[in-house]
Design a protein around this motif. Structure first.
Motif, PDB file in Angstrom:
ATOM      1  N   ALA A 173     -84.131 -38.097  25.099  1.00 48.35           N
ATOM      2  CA  ALA A 173     -82.759 -37.640  24.866  1.00 48.35           C
ATOM      3  C   ALA A 173     -82.617 -36.252  25.466  1.00 48.35           C
ATOM      4  CB  ALA A 173     -82.446 -37.605  23.377  1.00 48.35           C
ATOM      5  N   PRO A 174     -81.452 -35.927  26.031  1.00 46.73           N
ATOM      6  CA  PRO A 174     -81.248 -34.604  26.635  1.00 46.73           C
ATOM      7  C   PRO A 174     -81.424 -33.469  25.642  1.00 46.73           C
ATOM      8  CG  PRO A 174     -79.493 -36.128  27.273  1.00 46.73           C
ATOM      9  CD  PRO A 174     -80.273 -36.811  26.196  1.00 46.73           C
ATOM     10  N   ALA A 175     -81.174 -33.734  24.350  1.00 45.21           N
ATOM     11  CA  ALA A 175     -81.248 -32.665  23.357  1.00 45.21           C
ATOM     12  C   ALA A 175     -82.680 -32.279  23.004  1.00 45.21           C
ATOM     13  CB  ALA A 175     -80.505 -33.094  22.080  1.00 45.21           C
ATOM     14  N   LEU A 176     -83.652 -33.093  23.384  1.00 42.08           N
ATOM     15  CA  LEU A 176     -85.038 -32.782  23.057  1.00 42.08           C
ATOM     16  C   LEU A 176     -85.554 -31.671  23.976  1.00 42.08           C
ATOM     17  CD1 LEU A 176     -86.420 -36.382  22.495  1.00 42.08           C
ATOM     18  CD2 LEU A 176     -85.935 -34.645  20.753  1.00 42.08           C
ATOM     19  N   PHE A 177     -86.266 -30.733  23.393  1.00 43.77           N
ATOM     20  CA  PHE A 177     -86.727 -29.560  24.130  1.00 43.77           C
ATOM     21  C   PHE A 177     -87.835 -29.949  25.108  1.00 43.77           C
ATOM     22  CE2 PHE A 177     -85.558 -28.277  19.779  1.00 43.77           C
ATOM     23  CZ  PHE A 177     -84.462 -27.490  20.074  1.00 43.77           C
ATOM     24  N   GLN A 178     -87.991 -29.122  26.135  1.00 40.17           N
ATOM     25  CA  GLN A 178     -89.036 -29.338  27.120  1.00 40.17           C
ATOM     26  C   GLN A 178     -89.957 -28.127  27.157  1.00 40.17           C
ATOM     27  OE1 GLN A 178     -89.494 -32.241  28.633  1.00 40.17           O
ATOM     28  NE2 GLN A 178     -87.677 -33.041  27.586  1.00 40.17           N
TER      29      GLN A 178
END
Length: 499
Positions: A173-178
């Motif tokens: 998901a785009p909201a998950l941090f990298q």
């Protein structure tokens, strides 16, 4: 003998024999049960197991499953808290490990390979497994399995106590941090700089020590020549005194000879002294700069080591918790709070659930991260019901595969959260084993010094934690003093069946 009395004695003897037979049968039954429990421990055999990143305890199935980045690797039966002292369902982590531990709450009970998940006394440890919930709130595991698990886990391992048996699934998901870009390379550079600084500091210390030893050795000839010169000067003074008081020509001649020899000896020693001092001076001059260079190198080493430690701390797993109850975001790292911030949760009156997102491993490059998610919905699978904890008898459900988390539900929860940009900017890049917890619950009071986030599911029994008082902090130890013998009780009594 009175027939009535004889009949009473026979009845008593029969009861005693029956009682012994029941105890023996119970012991055999318990041994068989324990044997079955030990044999039911499972390990993944289709691949090489990696480092554990998560453990999930199912209260309904009375089972613990340990996962690495690729899936489950270890599985074993457990015995959780009995009715009234239920093991609380929620999100925890390992905050203390003690190989040989004795409870100070329950009759000094032996709790080998204890891995604490709350400071109030909830822990994973080895213990007897009757086949149903029977502890005072801890999670008992087979003894051999507890020892094996103790050896492969490390502090901070995420432990999820779930009402049902759930399994993590991969999620994107785009909201998950990298990860922070270049963090790995920068950490490697910092470590290399620290190693090089340590090497140079060691060389500088060696050079300073060598310079000091050489100066010390060069001081010896100077002191020897000086002492001999002083002795020759004493002899010269004595010869002059003798010469002044000589009464005969023979005595005067002997005194003059002694004086001449003393003068020659003084001249010889003076030359030796001058040569030794000339050799000593450069060595003395070298000591001070060598020591100064060693001090500078040590300062550089300390700064480089601190920079490497700081970088290592930044790469420690980060835990982020978003609570719908408080409408706030909280960040902890290495068991310490970093900051908290308000967040916006869309449709805030509607439950969002409890979801644990875990950074499993870097997938490609330095910034991509594989994430998994476990959702806790109070143990109620879709279209089904969960049997109450205290009724799980005989290992019911232990052969049933865990229910997979619905990733769409978890991603829908993320879509309802709006995090301020300044908070996003302050969150350090994620490392493997970092986590993001989204929950309807607030942060438990069990969260504190020396812990990661602790979240308790408010709709589940919490008897095992409500009966305990939280300890003053991570320095508080429940361990038995080494000079105190364990307090053993009858195996047929209560302590062994109610740890």
């Amino acid at each position: 003998m009175n027939p009535k009395r004889k009949q009473k004695r026979l009845r008593a003897a029969h009861l005693a024999i029956a009682g012994m037979a029941a105890l023996i049968a119970a012991g055999d039954h318990a041994s068989a049960r324990t044997g079955r429990s030990e044999r039911s421990v499972e390990s993944i055999v289709s691949r090489t197991a990696g480092e554990p990143v998560m453990a999930i305890v199912s209260l309904r199935n009375q089972r613990i499953t340990v996962y690495d980045a690729q899936g489950w690797i270890l599985r074993a039966p457990v015995s959780s808290g009995q009715k009234g002292r239920e093991t609380p369902a929620g999100i925890f982590s390992i905050i203390q490990k003690v190989e040989e531990h004795y409870s100070n709450l329950y009759d000094d009970a032996f709790m080998p390979h204890m891995q604490r998940i709350t400071w109030s006394g909830i822990a994973l440890h080895g213990g007897p497994l009757p086949g149903y919930p029977a502890s005072h709130g801890c999670v008992r595991m087979p003894f051999d399995f507890a020892a094996r698990l103790f050896d492969v886990t490390r502090m901070g391992l995420r432990v999820i106590v779930a009402p049902g048996d759930v399994a993590p699934v991969e999620v994107a998901a785009p909201a998950l941090f990298q990860s922070k870009p270049g963090a790995g390379a920068l950490a490697a550079a910092r470590i290399a700089e620290a190693d090089e600084a340590a090497r140079k500091a060691a060389q500088a210390r060696l050079a300073a020590g060598t310079a000091f030893r050489e100066a010390t050795r060069a001081t010896v000839p100077v002191r020897v020549a000086e002492n001999l010169k002083l002795r020759a000067e004493t002899q010269l003074a004595a010869a002059e005194t003798t010469l002044g008081s000589a009464a005969s020509a023979e005595a005067k001649e002997q005194a003059e000879d002694a004086k001449a020899k003393a003068v020659a000896r003084i001249a010889e020693l003076q030359a030796q002294w001058d040569a030794a001092k000339a050799e000593l001076q450069p060595k003395l001059d070298a000591v001070t700069p060598a020591r100064e260079a060693a001090a500078v190198a040590e300062t550089v080493r300390a700064e480089a080591a601190e920079a490497a430690r700081q970088m290592a701390r930044e790469l420690e797993p980060v835990s982020v918790l978003i609570s719908r109850k408080t409408q706030r975001l909280y960040v902890r790292q290495a068991f310490e709070p970093i900051f908290d911030s308000p967040v916006t949760i869309l449709d805030a009156d509607r439950p969002i659930g409890t979801h644990v997102f875990t950074a499993m491993e870097r997938s490609s490059g330095d910034t991509d991260m594989r994430w998994s998610v476990v959702s806790l919905d109070g143990g109620r699978p879709h279209g089904g019901t969960v049997e109450p904890h205290g009724r799980a008898r005989g290992g019911s459900g232990r052969d049933v595969e865990p229910m997979l988390t619905d990733p769409d539900s978890a991603k829908a929860a993320l879509d309802r959260i709006v995090i301020p940009q300044d908070a996003l900017d302050r969150i350090a890049g994620m490392a493997p084993r970092s986590s993001l917890i989204v929950t309807d619950e607030g942060v438990s009071s069990e969260t504190g010094k020396g812990t990661d986030f602790v979240v308790l599911l408010s709709g589940e029994p919490q008897g095992g934690i409500k009966t305990r008082r939280r300890s003053p902090g991570p320095d508080f130890r429940y361990a038995r003093p080494p000079d105190r013998l364990p307090f053993w009780r009858s195996p047929f009594g209560a302590p062994f069946s109610s740890w």
